[in-house]
Every structure is written in structure tokens, then in C-alpha cells.
Design an enzyme around this catalytic site. Structure first.
Site, PDB file in Angstrom:
ATOM      1  N   HIS A  74      41.131  46.049  29.210  1.00  0.00           N
ATOM      2  CA  HIS A  74      39.872  45.525  28.667  1.00  0.00           C
ATOM      3  C   HIS A  74      38.762  46.566  28.645  1.00  0.00           C
ATOM      4  O   HIS A  74      37.587  46.213  28.565  1.00  0.00           O
ATOM      5  CB  HIS A  74      39.434  44.286  29.464  1.00  0.00           C
ATOM      6  CG  HIS A  74      40.295  43.081  29.207  1.00  0.00           C
ATOM      7  ND1 HIS A  74      40.211  41.922  29.932  1.00  0.00           N
ATOM      8  CD2 HIS A  74      41.263  42.861  28.284  1.00  0.00           C
ATOM      9  CE1 HIS A  74      41.103  41.045  29.478  1.00  0.00           C
ATOM     10  NE2 HIS A  74      41.750  41.593  28.481  1.00  0.00           N
ATOM     11  N   ASN A 122      46.989  35.425  45.192  1.00  0.00           N
ATOM     12  CA  ASN A 122      45.777  34.815  44.632  1.00  0.00           C
ATOM     13  C   ASN A 122      45.162  33.874  45.671  1.00  0.00           C
ATOM     14  O   ASN A 122      45.877  33.275  46.478  1.00  0.00           O
ATOM     15  CB  ASN A 122      46.114  34.035  43.347  1.00  0.00           C
ATOM     16  CG  ASN A 122      44.880  33.775  42.508  1.00  0.00           C
ATOM     17  OD1 ASN A 122      43.926  33.149  42.948  1.00  0.00           O
ATOM     18  ND2 ASN A 122      44.886  34.277  41.284  1.00  0.00           N
TER      19      ASN A 122
END
Ligand code: OAD
Length: 248
Positions: A120, A214
Site C-alpha cells: 500500500h 491477532n
């Protein structure tokens, strides 16, 4: 003794090729906000999906520039955390290691990771929205979006906005690395923005062991071969420690 399953450690120790995909959660312990955190402060009224688009920049370039200036400043004032440094250590232990990140904060390279693919872009880089020339320096008078010295076009962050194509060379390398890896880690990402989920699933389909780290469950948790719930800045250093212990 370690709290990691023995077969997980065995897979990782014998893996020739490892891919790690990271998201905003990895930088959370550096003090940066993730995209799904409850918004606070000045920018709370805006959703990232509403600002991180070419349409938003065309409609209100100053608003978008200021949002990124705020995020750039937050990144510049923060430091990589123990999770970033543990990934540097992991890279040293694996013959072929690829770190694919959706993060634009540049912390993986700042920590010392070598083989990093930034899908990104990078918020620290700025380029012209018209001619594409990179700007090393610019003056922000607070009233106007800084302009390009070459063509006068408006400057913008060198990040990928929603609706824009990912950098093709990086994406190709990430897809190829995922396809041939033995272990694929998905760390601190909600895997809701492509190609995160498809990279992980492609790796698993080709035989890789899929591992998730996570703080919460994600769409990947169910199908992961191993899922470790908690903060990456705590779990990853423990993992490096476990890798250094002799196998039982
Ligand atoms: P998200 O903000 O969507 O997800 C962050 C994930 O990190 C969540 O799943 C959290 O549970 C987890 N998390 C939070 N703190 C953590 C911690 N300390 N340790 C481990 N996990 C933690 O961020 P991304 O998945 O990176 O795209 O978002 C992907 C893309 O969507 C971003 O790159 C951005 C965004 O909109 C664009 O701007 C194009």
C-alpha cells in the site's frame, strides 16, 4: 518449555520459505491506530474509506492532505515495537523470508527487516498527483496543499488509495512468494481488504501451514492451521525465544 504447539514449531523450524503478511495491528503497540479502532479526536467524524480515495482527493484535496499529514506525523513520532524487531529476528532464521505489509508507516524497514514488500505504499514518501515526480521536501503553509516543483500539480502521499491498483511488481512478488512458501503468517490484519485474504488462502491451498496472530478473530481464524490470540508485540518475541530453545 514453551506454550507454542510442538508441531507448529517443528513446521517453522524446518520451513525453507516463510511469508509474513502484516496489517495495522502490528503497529498498534507503537501507538498508531488501526483502521477498525473506534475513532477519536479531530478526525473521528471521517472514515478512512472516505478519505483514502482518489475521489476524496479530487473533491477536497486539502482535507485528504491534512489527514495524511496528521498520520505521517504520528508515524514519525512513533517507533517500531517488539513485534517489528521479532520479525527481523525471524528473517535471520529462515533461508527465504518475505515480509508483505499493508502498512504505510515504514516501521518494518526502520526496524531492520530486509525483504519487505509494501503493498500500500509508504506515507513518508510524497509525489505529484499529476506528473508523479517524487518530492523530497515541500512547504506546508497550512492553507494550501503543497505543489510540485516540476509541474505545479498538487502533491499527495505515495500510498495506494481504494480503487487504485497495487504496485504490480510488489504484488507479483507477494503472490509468487505466497504460492511457494511452507509457512504463511497473517499478523495483525483484519484480512478484509484484498489481496490479504487471497494471499493467505492461496498459500494454504498450495500446501503452506497457515498461521494467524491477532488480538481478535478474523475471517481467517477458522481455516488457519494455528491461530494465536493476543498482541503481536508480545507473541512474536515469545516465538523467537521458543525457536531458540532446543527441540524436545
Ligand atoms: P485493520 O485496522 O483492518 O485491522 C487491524 C487488525 O489488527 C484487527 O484484526 C485487530 O484485531 C488486530 N490487532 C489490533 N491490535 C493488535 C495487536 N496489538 N496485535 C495483533 N493484532 C492486533 O488493519 P489492516 O488489516 O491492516 O487500506 O487493514 C487493511 C487495509 O485496510 C489498510 O491497509 C487500509 C485499510 O483501509 C488502505 O488504506 C487502502
Amino acid at each position: 518449555m514453551t506454550d507454542f504447539p510442538a508441531d507448529f514449531l517443528r513446521h517453522l523450524k524446518s520451513a525453507e520459505r516463510v511469508v509474513v503478511l502484516t496489517g495495522a495491528g502490528v503497529s498498534q503497540e507503537s501507538g498508531l491506530r488501526t483502521f477498525r479502532d473506534d475513532p477519536i479526536g479531530l478526525w473521528a467524524q471521517y472514515k478512512p474509506e472516505e478519505l483514502a480515495t482518489p475521489e476524496a482527493f479530487a473533491a477536497n484535496p486539502k482535507l485528504v492532505w491534512d489527514w495524511y499529514a496528521w498520520r505521517r506525523e504520528a508515524a514519525q513520532n512513533a517507533r517500531p515495537n517488539a513485534g517489528h524487531y521479532a520479525l527481523v529476528e525471524l528473517e535471520k532464521r529462515v533461508p527465504q523470508f518475505t515480509l508483505v505489509t499493508q502498512n504505510v508507516d515504514g516501521f518494518h524497514r526502520a526496524a531492520g527487516s530486509q525483504n519487505v514488500l509494501e503493498l500500500h505504499g509508504n506515507i513518508r514518501r510524497v509525489r505529484c498527483s499529476v506528473c508523479g515526480a517524487f518530492a523530497d521536501a515541500w512547504t506546508d503553509d497550512g492553507a494550501n496543499v503543497p505543489t510540485c516543483l516540476q509541474c505545479g500539480g498538487l502533491l499527495r502521499p505515495d500510498v495506494i488509495w481504494f480503487g487504485e491498483s497495487l504496485p504490480q511488481a510488489e504484488l507479483q512478488s507477494a503472490v509468487e512468494a505466497a504460492r511457494i512458501c511452507h509457512v504463511f503468517f497473517s499478523i495483525g490484519t483484519s484480512v478484509v481488504v484484498q489481496p490479504a485474504a487471497s494471499l493467505a488462502r492461496a498459500a494454504q491451498k498450495e500446501g503452506a501451514v497457515l498461521v494467524e496472530i491477532n488480538a481478535e478473530t478474523t475471517p481467517l481464524t477458522q481455516t488457519a492451521d494455528f491461530a494465536f490470540r493476543g498482541k503481536s508485540g508480545e507473541i512474536l518475541p515469545r516465538l523467537i525465544e521458543a525457536l531458540t530453545l532446543p527441540s524436545r
